[in-house]
Design a protein around this motif. Structure first.
Motif, mmCIF file in Angstrom:
data_model
loop_
_atom_site.group_PDB
_atom_site.id
_atom_site.type_symbol
_atom_site.label_atom_id
_atom_site.label_comp_id
_atom_site.label_asym_id
_atom_site.label_seq_id
_atom_site.Cartn_x
_atom_site.Cartn_y
_atom_site.Cartn_z
ATOM 1 N N ALA A 129 105.513 87.366 145.151
ATOM 2 C CA ALA A 129 105.324 86.118 145.893
ATOM 3 C C ALA A 129 104.196 85.261 145.336
ATOM 4 O O ALA A 129 104.241 84.027 145.414
ATOM 5 N N THR A 130 103.169 85.901 144.769
ATOM 6 C CA THR A 130 101.971 85.160 144.350
ATOM 7 C C THR A 130 101.767 85.093 142.844
ATOM 8 O O THR A 130 101.042 84.219 142.363
ATOM 9 N N GLY A 131 102.351 86.059 142.131
ATOM 10 C CA GLY A 131 102.111 86.115 140.685
ATOM 11 C C GLY A 131 100.782 86.745 140.327
ATOM 12 O O GLY A 131 100.375 86.754 139.163
ATOM 13 N N LEU A 132 100.070 87.278 141.324
ATOM 14 C CA LEU A 132 98.770 87.908 141.070
ATOM 15 C C LEU A 132 98.928 89.213 140.298
ATOM 16 O O LEU A 132 99.959 89.885 140.388
ATOM 17 N N LYS A 133 97.868 89.572 139.565
ATOM 18 C CA LYS A 133 97.866 90.824 138.804
ATOM 19 C C LYS A 133 96.496 91.473 138.892
ATOM 20 O O LYS A 133 95.511 90.844 139.284
ATOM 21 N N GLY A 134 96.467 92.727 138.503
ATOM 22 C CA GLY A 134 95.194 93.436 138.372
ATOM 23 C C GLY A 134 94.347 93.439 139.626
ATOM 24 O O GLY A 134 94.822 93.660 140.744
ATOM 25 N N LYS A 135 93.042 93.171 139.447
ATOM 26 C CA LYS A 135 92.084 93.247 140.545
ATOM 27 C C LYS A 135 92.412 92.250 141.647
ATOM 28 O O LYS A 135 92.277 92.555 142.843
ATOM 29 N N ALA A 136 92.863 91.046 141.264
ATOM 30 C CA ALA A 136 93.189 90.026 142.263
ATOM 31 C C ALA A 136 94.335 90.477 143.154
ATOM 32 O O ALA A 136 94.331 90.243 144.368
ATOM 33 N N LEU A 137 95.321 91.153 142.558
ATOM 34 C CA LEU A 137 96.454 91.677 143.327
ATOM 35 C C LEU A 137 95.993 92.776 144.273
ATOM 36 O O LEU A 137 96.399 92.826 145.443
ATOM 37 N N ASP A 138 95.133 93.662 143.785
ATOM 38 C CA ASP A 138 94.608 94.741 144.629
ATOM 39 C C ASP A 138 93.852 94.184 145.836
ATOM 40 O O ASP A 138 94.018 94.646 146.975
ATOM 41 N N GLU A 139 93.001 93.177 145.578
ATOM 42 C CA GLU A 139 92.197 92.600 146.652
ATOM 43 C C GLU A 139 93.069 91.891 147.681
ATOM 44 O O GLU A 139 92.825 91.988 148.895
#
Length: 370
Positions: free
Chosen positions: A325-335
């Motif tokens: 939904a957001t395209g987030l990855k890595g640390k940003a996705l975890d947070e």
């Protein structure tokens, strides 16, 4: 998987050291593949060709990327601490099999970097093993011996184990010319004992772990027999360390025996008198939760807030959904995932498991299956 070779390989040198008779017992037996081993093969192939985009699984590609970063780090660090000799070109060799000690042993390492009389040897480990100490690892020691024997100019070798899944740092060991001579003598003694016609079979949790003969090994079977004779109330506390090791070995043997029995009964239902294959229970999997809710609502007026009470949300699936939904990855996705779960998660600890205390056990050679 291929039939195990008649000679001993570097990946099996610890097994040969702990159970000299294992080579003879495993002759002609074929190993079995498994998803983790297949994944490791794909990752190794991608690293060998430097084509990480060939990995379609995102997790495998991320693991390979980290392994490649660690490889670059160890190579750069090697030449930073020991500058390149003037006029000497770096020779980087990948996935080479070497034979040594009169053909009694071979090994295929993942990479070798040569510089005049020095060599950097590295090997990837992509499984879930505990962190491996290169200094006390017989496989890497055997590799070093093979490199020294096949490259006569090499007198100094640094061996590195790269474990991108379980450790951030690289485990290193350095061998001088004197160290290599001692290592050669050690490997030679292991091989001589293992190639004796009456080499002893000595079961144990490490050597039995990947042994292809454990299902029909009489010596290994004695572990289960001895354990079955124990009276629980009579178990002395001082015997628990030894008995726990025996339990670990027995579990692997029991699994191998049961798997072999399944194979025989699947081929011939009459193969084992008194036993048969009982069909496994069928586990239902709901493929379309939305359609199920629609039916529940139409037929029984079940409301969304009522239906959601019986739905189980897995954290991994939620993370995948947020990523999509957001395209987030890595640390940003975890947070982002953790922020969604904040205050609405209950953590229930599992029953404590028994594990070896690495601070108190002796330095036992580590067996690694490639």
């Amino acid at each position: 998987m291929k039939t195990r070779p008649l000679h001993i390989t570097a990946s099996g040198i610890t097994q040969a050291a702990l159970c000299p008779g294992s080579r003879q017992r495993q002759k002609g037996k074929r190993g079995k593949s498994n998803p983790l081993a297949d994944s490791g093969t794909r990752i190794h192939d991608a690293l060998e060709s430097d084509n990480l985009d060939s990995l379609t699984d995102e997790g495998e590609r991320a693991l390979a990327t980290r392994a490649a970063e660690l490889r670059t780090e160890v190579i750069d660090g090697f030449f930073l601490s020991q500058p390149l000799f003037d006029g000497v070109e770096i020779n980087h060799i990948k996935e080479q099999r070497l034979h040594g000690l009169d053909g009694s042993v071979s090994g295929r390492f993942d990479g070798l970097v040569l510089d005049e009389h020095r060599a950097l040897l590295y090997d990837y480990k992509t499984g879930y093993n505990e962190p491996i100490d290169a200094q006390h690892n017989l496989q890497m020691r055997c590799y070093a011996v093979l490199v020294a024997e096949n490259y006569e100019k090499v007198t100094e070798i640094t061996a590195a184990i790269i474990q991108p899944r379980v450790r951030k740092e690289i485990s290193l060991v350095e061998y001088t010319a004197e160290d290599l001579d001692k290592a050669r003598d050690e490997i030679k003694q292991i091989l001589e004992r293992a190639y004796e016609p009456d080499a002893p079979v000595i079961p144990g949790p490490i050597q039995c772990s990947y042994c292809l003969a454990k299902a029909d090994c009489p010596e290994a079977a004695q572990f289960t027999v001895a354990l079955s004779d124990l009276q629980v109330k009579a178990i002395p506390d001082d015997k628990l360390p030894e008995l726990l090791d025996n339990c670990s070995t027995a579990k692997k043997i029991i699994e191998a025996i049961e798997e072999r029995a399944r194979e025989l009964l699947d081929t011939n239902p009459q193969a084992i008198p008194g036993y048969k294959l009982r069909p496994g229970a069928k586990r239902p999997e709901i493929l379309n939760p939305q359609k199920l809710f629609n039916r529940c609502n139409d037929r029984h007026s079940i409301l969304p807030h009522e239906f959601i009470q019986i739905c189980e949300v897995k954290k991994g699936k939620l993370k995948d959904l947020v990523k999509m939904a957001t395209g987030l990855k890595g640390k940003a996705l975890d947070e982002s995932t953790e922020s969604l779960l904040d205050g609405i998660v209950k953590y229930t600890p599992n029953r404590p498991s028994i594990a070896r205390d690495k601070k108190t056990i002796t330095k036992t050679p580590q067996l690694i299956e490639t």
